[in-house]
Scaffold this active site. Structure first.
Site: not given
Length: 319
Positions: A25, A115-117, A144, A148, A187, A195
């Site tokens: 957004g 979403s690609s998932c 999720y 979607k 993600h 990290r």
């Protein structure tokens, strides 16, 4: 520039970006600034997108002509695995409430972000749009992804039954400024940036990552995605979903190595194969979008450097 004439103009339109504070957004706001349209935004403190009546009232009062559905509850493997009920409940409600209110108020154009998932875990690579719902999806993102898929099918159903100009875009893995840089909730790419940054800062000799490092992933900078979404609003009108990808993939191991070099971490990178990898490969076939005349403008190294610099500037992170 596209060689395909625009089908729809955003100039002078009232455009509601649902989820305007999120990564996508925010990028859409940057992309549409100065474009001649009126941007409508509303925060979650003033509008709960899971409240059907509230969404209907707000849209009836504000009368957006264009809606981009960038609002969603998102997270990485850990968040999806530990909070599946929350992920399916919230995302189902957002999709159902917003799409139905858009129809009821006569919205001219709606873009739903998939979403690609949602594609099968073992789909043939690269993944074409017609692979949707042809096999089992990745278990670690099932809640999720299910929400979607329902949102995508709902947008398609309203187009078929009512003739609403509702379209669906399925982006690949998106990263960039405004992402969730959290080792647990984020993600893989932003989580790795943080990290390795903190490992260098703290003088650690090694960083251990989940999985084998072998899975392949495709990444797209969020500002490139925002540009693609605006392009689709103006140039695309079809019931079929359309993929949005960079066309370039990298292994998690190579991604970790690139990020380590970027932040200056020279310790050991270890992998824990006892932890889940997720899908082995996830590359979208974006030929249909390319045929319309759009391609990503950033390479991965440029995008990583921009993202890291933006995160450090936003957080005041040193080291």
């Amino acid at each position: 520039m596209s060689s395909i004439p625009a089908l729809y103009s955003l100039a002078g339109k009232r455009v509601w970006i649902a989820g305007h504070r999120g990564m996508v957004g925010s990028a859409l706001r940057r992309r549409l600034a100065g474009s001649g349209c009126t941007l409508l935004t509303v925060g979650r403190e003033d509008l709960d997108l899971t409240d059907q009546a509230a969404v209907a009232r707000w849209m009836a009062a504000e009368r957006p002509q264009v809606v981009v559905m960038a609002a969603a509850l998102v997270g990485g493997i850990v968040a999806n695995a530990s909070r599946p009920a929350e992920f399916i409940r919230v995302n189902l409600a957002i999709a159902a409430n917003t799409i139905d209110a858009a129809h009821a108020t006569g919205v001219e154009k709606l873009l739903f972000l998939g979403s690609s998932c949602t594609y099968p875990r073992l789909a043939a690579q690269p993944i074409a749009e017609d692979a949707l719902m042809t096999g089992p999806i990745e278990p670690t993102s099932e809640a999720y992804a299910t929400a979607k898929i329902a949102g995508m099918r709902m947008a398609q159903a309203y187009r078929r039954q009512y003739g609403d100009d509702f379209i669906v875009a399925i982006p690949t893995g998106v990263y960039g400024p405004g992402d969730t840089f959290d080792p647990e909730a984020g993600h893989v790419l932003p989580a790795l940036l943080r990290r390795f940054h903190e490992a260098k800062r703290d003088g650690l000799g090694a960083v251990t990552l989940w999985g084998s490092g072998a899975p392949l992933r495709e990444f797209l900078h969020v500002d490139d995605l925002a540009d693609a979404l605006v392009f689709l609003l103006e140039h695309y009108s079809d019931v079929a979903p359309i993929n949005v990808g960079s066309g370039v993939e990298v292994s998690i191991r190579e991604l970790a190595e690139r990020i380590a070099r970027l932040v200056g971490f020279d310790g050991e990178i270890r992998f824990d194969p006892a932890k889940p990898d997720g899908a082995p490969r996830k590359l979208l076939e974006s030929a249909r979008l390319a045929a319309l005349g759009w391609r990503a403008g950033r390479g991965l190294d440029q995008g990583l450097a921009e993202t890291y610099a933006a995160w450090r500037a936003a957080t005041g992170s040193a080291g």
